[in-house]
Design a protein around this motif. Structure first.
Motif, PDB file in Angstrom:
ATOM      1  N   ARG A  28      30.697  67.984  -7.460  1.00  0.00           N
ATOM      2  CA  ARG A  28      31.842  67.244  -8.394  1.00  0.00           C
ATOM      3  C   ARG A  28      32.904  67.068  -7.734  1.00  0.00           C
ATOM      4  N   TRP A  29      33.582  65.720  -7.852  1.00  0.00           N
ATOM      5  CA  TRP A  29      34.736  65.198  -7.182  1.00  0.00           C
ATOM      6  C   TRP A  29      35.834  65.519  -8.279  1.00  0.00           C
ATOM      7  N   ILE A  30      36.747  66.321  -8.119  1.00  0.00           N
ATOM      8  CA  ILE A  30      38.027  66.403  -8.879  1.00  0.00           C
ATOM      9  C   ILE A  30      39.356  66.066  -8.042  1.00  0.00           C
ATOM     10  N   THR A  31      39.832  64.957  -8.573  1.00  0.00           N
ATOM     11  CA  THR A  31      41.424  64.742  -7.832  1.00  0.00           C
ATOM     12  C   THR A  31      42.192  64.457  -9.149  1.00  0.00           C
ATOM     13  N   PRO A  32      43.411  64.187  -8.764  1.00  0.00           N
ATOM     14  CA  PRO A  32      44.563  63.726  -9.888  1.00  0.00           C
ATOM     15  C   PRO A  32      44.003  62.697 -10.816  1.00  0.00           C
ATOM     16  N   ASP A  33      43.206  61.858 -10.131  1.00  0.00           N
ATOM     17  CA  ASP A  33      42.794  60.663 -10.786  1.00  0.00           C
ATOM     18  C   ASP A  33      41.394  60.648 -11.399  1.00  0.00           C
ATOM     19  N   CYS A  34      40.656  61.572 -11.114  1.00  0.00           N
ATOM     20  CA  CYS A  34      39.203  61.211 -11.696  1.00  0.00           C
ATOM     21  C   CYS A  34      38.566  62.824 -11.521  1.00  0.00           C
ATOM     22  N   ASP A  35      37.279  62.797 -12.210  1.00  0.00           N
ATOM     23  CA  ASP A  35      36.594  63.982 -12.395  1.00  0.00           C
ATOM     24  C   ASP A  35      35.109  63.610 -12.744  1.00  0.00           C
ATOM     25  N   ILE A  36      34.222  63.526 -11.568  1.00  0.00           N
ATOM     26  CA  ILE A  36      32.905  62.976 -11.608  1.00  0.00           C
ATOM     27  C   ILE A  36      31.852  63.878 -11.003  1.00  0.00           C
ATOM     28  N   MET A  37      30.877  63.929 -11.663  1.00  0.00           N
ATOM     29  CA  MET A  37      29.723  64.762 -11.088  1.00  0.00           C
ATOM     30  C   MET A  37      28.948  63.622 -10.467  1.00  0.00           C
ATOM     31  N   LEU A  38      28.455  63.933  -9.379  1.00  0.00           N
ATOM     32  CA  LEU A  38      27.758  63.116  -8.268  1.00  0.00           C
ATOM     33  C   LEU A  38      26.290  63.317  -8.769  1.00  0.00           C
ATOM     34  N   LYS A  39      25.648  62.333  -9.415  1.00  0.00           N
ATOM     35  CA  LYS A  39      24.303  62.438 -10.012  1.00  0.00           C
ATOM     36  C   LYS A  39      23.515  61.401  -9.613  1.00  0.00           C
ATOM     37  N   ASP A  40      24.061  60.051  -9.478  1.00  0.00           N
ATOM     38  CA  ASP A  40      23.086  58.889  -9.151  1.00  0.00           C
ATOM     39  C   ASP A  40      24.186  57.813  -8.732  1.00  0.00           C
ATOM     40  N   TYR A  41      23.661  57.063  -7.791  1.00  0.00           N
ATOM     41  CA  TYR A  41      24.772  55.919  -7.505  1.00  0.00           C
ATOM     42  C   TYR A  41      25.305  55.040  -8.555  1.00  0.00           C
ATOM     43  N   ASP A  42      24.322  54.694  -9.510  1.00  0.00           N
ATOM     44  CA  ASP A  42      24.716  53.801 -10.626  1.00  0.00           C
ATOM     45  C   ASP A  42      25.926  54.695 -11.533  1.00  0.00           C
ATOM     46  N   GLN A  43      25.703  55.718 -11.779  1.00  0.00           N
ATOM     47  CA  GLN A  43      26.431  56.490 -12.420  1.00  0.00           C
ATOM     48  C   GLN A  43      27.847  56.730 -12.065  1.00  0.00           C
ATOM     49  N   ILE A  44      27.613  57.022 -10.527  1.00  0.00           N
ATOM     50  CA  ILE A  44      28.994  57.233 -10.089  1.00  0.00           C
ATOM     51  C   ILE A  44      29.840  56.005  -9.934  1.00  0.00           C
ATOM     52  N   ARG A  45      29.269  54.856  -9.638  1.00  0.00           N
ATOM     53  CA  ARG A  45      29.807  53.609  -9.680  1.00  0.00           C
ATOM     54  C   ARG A  45      30.452  53.246 -10.910  1.00  0.00           C
ATOM     55  N   GLU A  46      29.656  53.503 -11.936  1.00  0.00           N
ATOM     56  CA  GLU A  46      30.347  53.208 -13.295  1.00  0.00           C
ATOM     57  C   GLU A  46      31.546  54.023 -13.658  1.00  0.00           C
ATOM     58  N   GLU A  47      31.292  55.280 -13.485  1.00  0.00           N
ATOM     59  CA  GLU A  47      32.421  56.261 -13.676  1.00  0.00           C
ATOM     60  C   GLU A  47      33.639  55.918 -13.074  1.00  0.00           C
ATOM     61  N   LEU A  48      33.546  55.588 -11.628  1.00  0.00           N
ATOM     62  CA  LEU A  48      34.671  55.232 -10.954  1.00  0.00           C
ATOM     63  C   LEU A  48      35.324  53.976 -11.330  1.00  0.00           C
TER      64      LEU A  48
END
Length: 319
Positions: A90-110
């Motif tokens: 899981r990436w948590i920064t001041p700008d985002c909070d994203i679980m790393l599950k699959d490439y398409d999901q990460i791309r869309e959340e970013l």
């Protein structure tokens, strides 16, 4: 030199993951082994700390398989798949909070967190994802070649080479350009340069990004009892065979006779005589402070001492 330590076939300097694994293999070959550990306990980067009733890993957080640790543990009779969970990042920064599950999901959340950079994000993933999929094919369909011998090793290398043909369109850029450089070319938002182009190391070659992204999604694992439990398992397996690990034992000097390593001496003056020495500790200290210069070829000695601390390679067995 009859010193306090006695006579051994092999001395291992360091009781971290490498030292404990090496010790287990050697005792199964009938060798008399002593492992000398600078710290007060075994484990190295697998050690942890306890605070307010909770236990925290203090070094490594999980481990990539890359078809290496599990086959090794299997050979040692220490692998049980029920003892391991696949790690979820899981990436948590001041700008985002994203679980790393699959490439398409990460791309869309970013793109949701950075909508003004949607096209930049698409461009980045259009480059990274094909390489990650080739890496997945190479790593999941073939064992790691260094764990094989003879014809089996070359058979595995041939299979990985065929799978790696998919790298051809991107290989030149991936090997000659760092992630930071590619990130600055790709993103106008410096936050994304840092997040996607400079994670790990700003100068890390792009080729390594394929490996890291593949590992994030498919190949990070965590022992259910914690990494300290893994160290304890290796330690117990070694001790059950009657061999010795000495903690709080700082090796100060490699003993030599006619340019040959014959033992080690610790800070208290105890000497351990030996046929071979395996160093899994700090290689710079080994070469700079502990050894006679003649034990190492001048070229390799100079290369090691001039390398940044994070890029030093393991030293060879001393004989």
């Amino acid at each position: 030199m009859d010193g306090a330590g006695g006579k051994y076939d092999v001395i291992i300097i360091g009781a971290g993951a490498a030292g404990l694994t090496c010790a287990n293999y050697l005792v199964r070959k009938g060798k008399k082994v002593v492992t000398l550990e600078y710290g007060g306990t075994v484990g190295g980067n697998m050690q942890g700390i306890r605070r307010q009733g909770y236990f925290f890993d203090a070094g490594s957080q999980s481990t990539e398989s890359v078809r290496i640790p599990f086959p090794i543990l299997e050979e040692l009779g220490l692998y049980d798949p029920d003892d391991w969970d696949q790690a979820v990042w899981r990436w948590i920064t001041p700008d985002c909070d994203i679980m790393l599950k699959d490439y398409d999901q990460i791309r869309e959340e970013l793109k949701r967190y950075f909508p003004e950079s949607s096209s930049d994000i698409d461009c980045w993933f259009d480059f990274i994802v094909p390489g990650c999929r080739v890496m997945k094919d190479m790593m999941q369909r073939h064992p790691f070649p260094l764990l094989n011998r003879g014809a089996d090793k070359y058979h595995v290398l041939a299979g990985m080479s065929r799978a790696g043909i998919g790298f051809v369109p991107m290989i030149r850029e991936a090997l000659t350009k760092g992630g930071g450089e590619k990130g600055r070319e790709n993103f106008s938002d410096p936050r994304l340069v840092h997040l996607l182009g400079e994670f790990g190391n700003p100068n890390m070659p792009l080729f390594m990004f394929f490996f890291f992204w593949y590992s994030f999604l498919y190949d990070y694992w965590y022992p259910r009892g914690g990494l300290t439990a893994l160290a304890d398992m290796l330690y117990d397996s070694f001790r059950e065979r009657g061999e010795e690990i000495i903690a709080s034992c700082a090796v100060d000097r490699i003993l030599t006779a006619r340019d040959t390593a014959v033992g080690v001496e610790n800070a208290g003056g105890d000497r351990y005589l030996v046929g071979k020495i395996v160093n899994t500790g700090n290689p710079k200290r080994l070469v700079r402070d502990m050894c006679e210069p003649s034990l190492f070829p001048r070229k390799s000695r100079g290369k090691l001492l001039s390398a940044p601390d994070g890029e030093v390679q393991p030293c060879p067995v001393l004989e």
